[in-house]
Design an enzyme around this catalytic site. Structure first.
Site, PDB file in Angstrom:
ATOM      1  N   LYS A   1      86.167  21.790   8.385  1.00  0.00           N
ATOM      2  CA  LYS A   1      87.180  20.895   7.833  1.00  0.00           C
ATOM      3  C   LYS A   1      88.486  21.347   8.433  1.00  0.00           C
ATOM      4  O   LYS A   1      88.614  22.469   9.076  1.00  0.00           O
ATOM      5  CB  LYS A   1      87.252  21.745   6.224  1.00  0.00           C
TER       6      LYS A   1
ATOM      7  N   ASP B   1      90.249  13.102   4.297  1.00  0.00           N
ATOM      8  CA  ASP B   1      90.285  13.579   2.911  1.00  0.00           C
ATOM      9  C   ASP B   1      91.448  13.434   2.397  1.00  0.00           C
ATOM     10  O   ASP B   1      92.303  12.374   2.678  1.00  0.00           O
ATOM     11  CB  ASP B   1      90.149  15.331   3.318  1.00  0.00           C
TER      12      ASP B   1
HETATM   13  P1  NDP Z   1      93.656  10.750  -1.486  1.00  0.00           P
HETATM   14  O1  NDP Z   1      94.859  11.245  -0.579  1.00  0.00           O
HETATM   15  O2  NDP Z   1      93.318   9.200  -1.116  1.00  0.00           O
HETATM   16  O3  NDP Z   1      94.199  10.787  -3.013  1.00  0.00           O
HETATM   17  C1  NDP Z   1      94.286  11.914  -3.549  1.00  0.00           C
HETATM   18  C2  NDP Z   1      94.920  11.777  -4.953  1.00  0.00           C
HETATM   19  O4  NDP Z   1      94.808  12.947  -5.774  1.00  0.00           O
HETATM   20  C3  NDP Z   1      96.115  11.129  -5.060  1.00  0.00           C
HETATM   21  O5  NDP Z   1      96.141  10.359  -6.174  1.00  0.00           O
HETATM   22  C4  NDP Z   1      96.925  12.323  -5.138  1.00  0.00           C
HETATM   23  O6  NDP Z   1      98.166  12.054  -5.888  1.00  0.00           O
HETATM   24  C5  NDP Z   1      96.059  13.362  -6.054  1.00  0.00           C
HETATM   25  N1  NDP Z   1      96.568  14.725  -5.879  1.00  0.00           N
HETATM   26  C6  NDP Z   1      96.502  15.152  -4.231  1.00  0.00           C
HETATM   27  N2  NDP Z   1      96.819  16.326  -4.464  1.00  0.00           N
HETATM   28  C7  NDP Z   1      97.292  16.700  -5.824  1.00  0.00           C
HETATM   29  C8  NDP Z   1      97.709  17.710  -6.391  1.00  0.00           C
HETATM   30  N3  NDP Z   1      98.171  19.129  -5.738  1.00  0.00           N
HETATM   31  N4  NDP Z   1      97.944  17.873  -7.643  1.00  0.00           N
HETATM   32  C9  NDP Z   1      97.850  16.676  -8.489  1.00  0.00           C
HETATM   33  N5  NDP Z   1      97.208  15.605  -7.905  1.00  0.00           N
HETATM   34  C10 NDP Z   1      96.907  15.533  -6.535  1.00  0.00           C
HETATM   35  O7  NDP Z   1      92.335  11.819  -1.414  1.00  0.00           O
HETATM   36  P2  NDP Z   1      90.923  11.278  -1.613  1.00  0.00           P
HETATM   37  O8  NDP Z   1      90.710  10.266  -2.921  1.00  0.00           O
HETATM   38  O9  NDP Z   1      90.152  11.263  -0.331  1.00  0.00           O
HETATM   39  O10 NDP Z   1      90.488  12.912  -2.324  1.00  0.00           O
HETATM   40  C11 NDP Z   1      90.550  13.295  -3.506  1.00  0.00           C
HETATM   41  C12 NDP Z   1      89.628  14.770  -3.524  1.00  0.00           C
HETATM   42  O11 NDP Z   1      88.263  14.317  -3.313  1.00  0.00           O
HETATM   43  C13 NDP Z   1      89.843  15.758  -2.813  1.00  0.00           C
HETATM   44  O12 NDP Z   1      89.671  16.836  -3.488  1.00  0.00           O
HETATM   45  C14 NDP Z   1      89.046  15.764  -1.724  1.00  0.00           C
HETATM   46  O13 NDP Z   1      88.707  16.893  -0.954  1.00  0.00           O
HETATM   47  C15 NDP Z   1      87.746  15.165  -2.447  1.00  0.00           C
HETATM   48  N6  NDP Z   1      86.912  14.548  -1.533  1.00  0.00           N
HETATM   49  C16 NDP Z   1      87.197  13.132  -0.815  1.00  0.00           C
HETATM   50  C17 NDP Z   1      86.137  12.620   0.054  1.00  0.00           C
HETATM   51  C18 NDP Z   1      86.645  11.420   0.918  1.00  0.00           C
HETATM   52  O14 NDP Z   1      85.828  10.866   1.309  1.00  0.00           O
HETATM   53  N7  NDP Z   1      87.888  11.208   0.770  1.00  0.00           N
HETATM   54  C19 NDP Z   1      84.738  13.254  -0.019  1.00  0.00           C
HETATM   55  C20 NDP Z   1      84.626  14.382  -0.799  1.00  0.00           C
HETATM   56  C21 NDP Z   1      85.448  14.670  -1.414  1.00  0.00           C
HETATM   57  P3  NDP Z   1      99.616  12.247  -5.137  1.00  0.00           P
HETATM   58  O15 NDP Z   1      99.628  10.868  -4.286  1.00  0.00           O
HETATM   59  O16 NDP Z   1     100.799  12.265  -5.899  1.00  0.00           O
HETATM   60  O17 NDP Z   1      99.660  13.336  -4.082  1.00  0.00           O
HETATM   61  O1  2IT Z   2      85.044  16.628   1.411  1.00  0.00           O
HETATM   62  C1  2IT Z   2      84.342  15.794   1.916  1.00  0.00           C
HETATM   63  O2  2IT Z   2      83.083  15.917   1.894  1.00  0.00           O
HETATM   64  C2  2IT Z   2      84.933  14.752   2.783  1.00  0.00           C
HETATM   65  N1  2IT Z   2      86.156  14.790   2.699  1.00  0.00           N
HETATM   66  C3  2IT Z   2      84.305  13.854   3.344  1.00  0.00           C
HETATM   67  C4  2IT Z   2      83.764  14.452   5.023  1.00  0.00           C
HETATM   68  C5  2IT Z   2      83.279  13.517   5.897  1.00  0.00           C
HETATM   69  O3  2IT Z   2      82.946  14.020   7.015  1.00  0.00           O
HETATM   70  O4  2IT Z   2      82.977  12.504   5.580  1.00  0.00           O
END
Ligand code: NDP
Ligand code: 2IT
Length: 449
Positions: A122, A162
């Site tokens: 990561k 992420d």
């Molecule tokens: P994005 O940046 O697309 O969206 C993040 C969302 O979460 C936004 O709405 C953001 O609001 C909110 N957020 C972020 N930080 C905080 C905080 N400290 N408190 C409250 N809300 C918060 O990210 P993703 O959708 O990609 O990721 C969301 C989650 O999913 C994370 O935990 C990530 O690790 C996990 N994840 C993502 C994957 C992927 O493929 N993208 C795969 C597996 C897991 P704001 O705009 O106000 O910051």
């Molecule tokens: O937390 C996760 O699994 C991710 N942000 C996606 C990682 C990836 O390599 O697609």
């Protein structure tokens, strides 16, 4: 077991999230450790908690006013015993080494569960993309890659998105990598479909989290249709969780960002979701604006220092935390239980605090922990790597079919391991044990390295 936690805490006392992730995994796998005294002799646990490599670097860039800015960049290469390091990059002001170590540690076991050949890593930066122009984001990404390029490669370490890193950032990062290396390889995943990306990668984490929920529901002869769903976040994972839920006939009533949440009692439909996607992905606005467009919905600000989050106190059947770590505390978990929510599928990484998880387990909630429920994203990243290596592009249907199969398999793997270790249906235990065994057996095969 306790010794290893003390060891980790003494070594790096300030890495609170890392301690939390390590403690959860080692607590679950205690019976496996007890059965295998050779782990102690081989220092398996000590090796698992020590990243194979951590890269920390300066990222200088020039903002639109001509001022020089300096951020910190990281890549934690945690474990490569079943494949190249694989995991996302997070750009958020809260990023520090402890948070990235927790995410990398989780990623190792998550990637093992997918059955694809991927190790865990990561990375990211404390850079805040909010309020930055496209030009500033591009210059930041270029500077970030000017150092990262020497540590990654399609057979070495393959980053992805992420929080704060989506298609735009992956594009800027890839452009710079290709220019420096003068080669076009699958060194990043989450690329645009026109230049090496996979169909369904943007959708994969959210869709996968819903597929996992569907599998959990099946064990109680239930379906997702007509269920009222509480979704947090409004980014990549939240948007596609909502999209799949709507497609399967569920009713999504909430979304949020770090400032507040919206509640739409009538349900967020396809058209309203399209509005959210434009608002968030193109205009980069705040979720509050939803109620200007749809005045029947209610907006409630989230107070970051309050002891509960109003989002988790709405009526519903199923909850899909899809924003960030520790967004559900014990009080929130109790509110969900009091409101008769009976399923939680974690799209985010470690969104529930340990005392919150205990409340779910004590109340027999169908609880899908992040490393299982959100593994769809990295799984399709793995499929993107396969397509890149074979220089082929699979159809949408083909990738979606494989994603569904992988999620069904992960569900079965977790269920089987939980049953074998005397806690049938405890997916937390199942996911941790199955992931741990696969990684540890590979480490043992490869000797002390
Ligand atoms: P994005 O940046 O697309 O969206 C993040 C969302 O979460 C936004 O709405 C953001 O609001 C909110 N957020 C972020 N930080 C905080 C905080 N400290 N408190 C409250 N809300 C918060 O990210 P993703 O959708 O990609 O990721 C969301 C989650 O999913 C994370 O935990 C990530 O690790 C996990 N994840 C993502 C994957 C992927 O493929 N993208 C795969 C597996 C897991 P704001 O705009 O106000 O910051
Ligand atoms: O937390 C996760 O699994 C991710 N942000 C996606 C990682 C990836 O390599 O697609």
């Amino acid at each position: 077991m306790l010794d290893i936690l003390t060891y980790v805490k003494e070594k790096d006392p300030n890495e609170r999230e890392f301690h939390q992730a390590v403690s959860e995994v080692f607590e679950s796998v205690k019976p496996v450790i007890d059965q295998n005294p050779e782990y102690a002799q081989l220092k398996i646990l000590e090796r698992l908690v020590e990243p194979e490599r951590v890269i920390l670097f300066r990222v200088p860039w020039v903002d639109d006013r001509g001022e020089v800015q300096v951020n910190r960049g990281y890549r934690v290469e945690m474990n490569s015993c079943i494949g190249p390091y694989k995991g996302g990059l997070r750009f958020h002001p809260s990023v520090n080494l402890g948070i990235l170590k927790f995410l990398a540690f989780e990623q190792v076991f998550k990637n093992a569960l997918t059955t694809l050949p991927m190790g865990g890593g990561k990375g990211g930066s404390d850079f805040d993309p909010k309020g930055k122009s496209d030009g500033e984001v591009m210059r930041f990404c270029q500077s970030f890659m000017l150092e990262l390029f020497r540590h990654i490669g399609h057979n070495t370490d393959v980053p992805a998105g992420d929080i704060g890193v989506g298609a735009r950032e992956i594009g800027f990062l890839f452009g710079m990598y290709k220019k420096i290396r003068n080669e076009f390889t699958g060194v990043l995943t989450g690329k645009s479909i026109n230049w090496g990306g996979s169909l369904i990668r943007p959708e994969a984490t959210g869709y996968g989290s819903v597929y996992f929920a569907v599998e959990m529901l099946k064990t109680r002869n239930l379906s997702i249709k007509d269920k009222t769903c509480i979704v947090s976040g409004s980014g990549n994972v939240a948007q596609f969780t909502a999209e799949k839920l709507i497609e399967l006939g569920a009713k999504v009533v909430t979304l949020s960002d770090s400032s507040g949440c919206i509640y739409d009692e009538k349900g967020i439909d396809v058209q309203k979701l399209a509005y959210v996607k434009t608002l968030k992905n193109i205009r980069r606005g705040r979720i509050k604006e939803y109620v200007d467009k749809y005045p029947e919905a209610v907006y409630t600000p989230i107070d970051p220092i309050a002891d509960f989050n109003p989002l988790w106190n709405y009526q519903g059947d199923c909850a899909f935390p899809s924003a960030t770590q520790n967004e559900i505390n014990a009080k929130d978990a109790q509110n969900l239980v009091n409101n008769k929510v009976f399923l939680v599928s974690e799209g985010a990484n470690m969104p529930t605090t340990p005392d919150g998880v205990d409340i779910f387990l004590d109340n027999d909630i169908l609880y899908g922990p992040g490393k299982a429920a959100n593994a769809g994203g990295v799984s399709v990243s793995g499929l993107e790597m396969s397509q890149n290596s074979s220089r082929l592009n699979w159809t949408r249907e083909e990738v979606d079919r494989r994603l569904k199969l992988i999620m069904e398999n992960i569900h079965k793997t977790c269920m089987d391991a939980s049953t074998e270790y005397g806690a049938p249906g405890n997916y937390l235990k199942g996911a941790n044990i199955a992931g741990f065994l696969k990684v540890v057996n590979a480490m043992i095969d490869q000797g002390v390295v």
